[in-house]
Motif scaffolding. Sequence first.
Motif, PDB file in Angstrom:
ATOM      1  N   UNK A  59      -3.268  41.753  -4.588  1.00  0.00           N
ATOM      2  CA  UNK A  59      -2.413  40.705  -4.060  1.00  0.00           C
ATOM      3  C   UNK A  59      -3.036  40.077  -2.841  1.00  0.00           C
ATOM      4  N   UNK A  60      -2.468  38.970  -2.415  1.00  0.00           N
ATOM      5  CA  UNK A  60      -2.992  38.267  -1.249  1.00  0.00           C
ATOM      6  C   UNK A  60      -1.857  37.565  -0.515  1.00  0.00           C
ATOM      7  N   UNK A  61      -2.069  37.369   0.777  1.00  0.00           N
ATOM      8  CA  UNK A  61      -1.165  36.588   1.613  1.00  0.00           C
ATOM      9  C   UNK A  61      -2.012  35.630   2.435  1.00  0.00           C
ATOM     10  N   UNK A  62      -1.565  34.397   2.554  1.00  0.00           N
ATOM     11  CA  UNK A  62      -2.294  33.400   3.338  1.00  0.00           C
ATOM     12  C   UNK A  62      -1.315  32.465   4.020  1.00  0.00           C
ATOM     13  N   UNK A  63      -1.763  31.922   5.144  1.00  0.00           N
ATOM     14  CA  UNK A  63      -0.965  30.927   5.863  1.00  0.00           C
ATOM     15  C   UNK A  63      -1.835  29.717   6.153  1.00  0.00           C
ATOM     16  N   UNK A  64      -1.298  28.550   5.826  1.00  0.00           N
ATOM     17  CA  UNK A  64      -2.028  27.296   6.035  1.00  0.00           C
ATOM     18  C   UNK A  64      -1.978  26.904   7.498  1.00  0.00           C
ATOM     19  N   UNK A  65      -3.131  26.524   8.043  1.00  0.00           N
ATOM     20  CA  UNK A  65      -3.182  26.050   9.422  1.00  0.00           C
ATOM     21  C   UNK A  65      -3.680  24.612   9.537  1.00  0.00           C
ATOM     22  N   UNK A  66      -4.075  24.017   8.402  1.00  0.00           N
ATOM     23  CA  UNK A  66      -4.481  22.607   8.423  1.00  0.00           C
ATOM     24  C   UNK A  66      -4.175  21.996   7.066  1.00  0.00           C
ATOM     25  N   UNK A  67      -3.629  20.778   7.069  1.00  0.00           N
ATOM     26  CA  UNK A  67      -3.384  20.030   5.836  1.00  0.00           C
ATOM     27  C   UNK A  67      -3.553  18.549   6.120  1.00  0.00           C
ATOM     28  N   UNK A  84       0.857  -1.184   0.000  1.00  0.00           N
ATOM     29  CA  UNK A  84       0.000   0.000   0.000  1.00  0.00           C
ATOM     30  C   UNK A  84       0.890   1.228   0.000  1.00  0.00           C
ATOM     31  N   UNK A  85       0.764   2.022  -1.056  1.00  0.00           N
ATOM     32  CA  UNK A  85       1.578   3.238  -1.143  1.00  0.00           C
ATOM     33  C   UNK A  85       0.991   4.314  -0.231  1.00  0.00           C
ATOM     34  N   UNK A  86       1.752   4.821   0.699  1.00  0.00           N
ATOM     35  CA  UNK A  86       1.208   5.848   1.588  1.00  0.00           C
ATOM     36  C   UNK A  86       0.938   7.129   0.824  1.00  0.00           C
ATOM     37  N   UNK A  87      -0.061   7.913   1.236  1.00  0.00           N
ATOM     38  CA  UNK A  87      -0.335   9.182   0.556  1.00  0.00           C
ATOM     39  C   UNK A  87       0.838  10.134   0.714  1.00  0.00           C
ATOM     40  N   UNK A  88       1.027  11.033  -0.267  1.00  0.00           N
ATOM     41  CA  UNK A  88       2.151  11.969  -0.161  1.00  0.00           C
ATOM     42  C   UNK A  88       1.998  12.890   1.029  1.00  0.00           C
ATOM     43  N   UNK A  89       3.119  13.272   1.592  1.00  0.00           N
ATOM     44  CA  UNK A  89       3.083  14.180   2.734  1.00  0.00           C
ATOM     45  C   UNK A  89       2.644  15.566   2.287  1.00  0.00           C
ATOM     46  N   UNK A  90       1.982  16.331   3.156  1.00  0.00           N
ATOM     47  CA  UNK A  90       1.609  17.705   2.793  1.00  0.00           C
ATOM     48  C   UNK A  90       2.839  18.531   2.441  1.00  0.00           C
ATOM     49  N   UNK A  91       2.619  19.539   1.613  1.00  0.00           N
ATOM     50  CA  UNK A  91       3.715  20.404   1.205  1.00  0.00           C
ATOM     51  C   UNK A  91       4.345  21.067   2.432  1.00  0.00           C
ATOM     52  N   UNK A  92       5.675  21.143   2.482  1.00  0.00           N
ATOM     53  CA  UNK A  92       6.321  21.795   3.626  1.00  0.00           C
ATOM     54  C   UNK A  92       6.168  23.305   3.611  1.00  0.00           C
ATOM     55  N   UNK A  93       5.673  23.865   2.496  1.00  0.00           N
ATOM     56  CA  UNK A  93       5.529  25.310   2.380  1.00  0.00           C
ATOM     57  C   UNK A  93       4.121  25.702   2.831  1.00  0.00           C
ATOM     58  N   UNK A  94       4.017  26.434   3.933  1.00  0.00           N
ATOM     59  CA  UNK A  94       2.704  26.739   4.498  1.00  0.00           C
ATOM     60  C   UNK A  94       2.293  28.200   4.337  1.00  0.00           C
ATOM     61  N   UNK A  95       3.061  28.994   3.594  1.00  0.00           N
ATOM     62  CA  UNK A  95       2.706  30.395   3.354  1.00  0.00           C
ATOM     63  C   UNK A  95       2.569  30.614   1.854  1.00  0.00           C
TER      64      UNK A  95
END
Length: 215
Positions: free
Chosen positions: A72-80, A32-43
């Motif tokens: 323009x826009x700026x965002x930060x990820x808080x859940x993945x 079973x191939x594990x799902x890819x890890x979330x992107x390390x870039x969160x901004x």
Amino acid sequence: MLAVAVLASWLAQAEPAPTEPSPATPAAPLVVTPPPAPSPFDKRVAVYGGLSHRLGPEGKSIGPANGPSFGGSFARRYFASPEGFDLDLGLDFFYDQFETSVLGTTISQTSFALTQTAGWRWRRLHPFAQVGAGVSVGYVSIPNGSRDSTQPLVRGVAGLDVAITPTIGLSLRVAYTILFSRPTVSTDVTPPATPMTYSPLGDLLDADLGVVMLF
């Protein structure tokens, strides 16, 4: 009789011995191939340019209905999640201008909004939906009159990011902005002339293309 016995013995030795069944090959284990890890870039930072359209009767009152849009826009990820679903909090800024030199009319909307974004990452694609709330500073300049006003707003956005590299991509967004007030502007004339009153600051529809960077 001796010849018959010798022939029978030779035929018995000529018959092939029964072959034993080969042991069954064990089945390969299921990997079973594990799902890819979330992107390390969160901004996320994006810069956009496009076209804005004034909606409703306000868009037909005075001045052009279409004009350039920049922002323009700026965002930060808080859940993945491992499946690719993500949530961001952010801020966006947009400037829409509608201007004509024929009548000397300028209409602009400068908006700021706090945003909540939900997206899904699949390979190079990242479709997203966004809602936001904030204020817009509207400005109107017409012959013999001008007005500026602060208007509360809500905004809905649908968009798609396409990755070019792991940190840089293209972004397409379509936004619908609802403004909750309808300020008017009147011409300043000398009696007995009758002043003209307009309500040009209404809802907006924007379509923008930009560059997005993750870090």
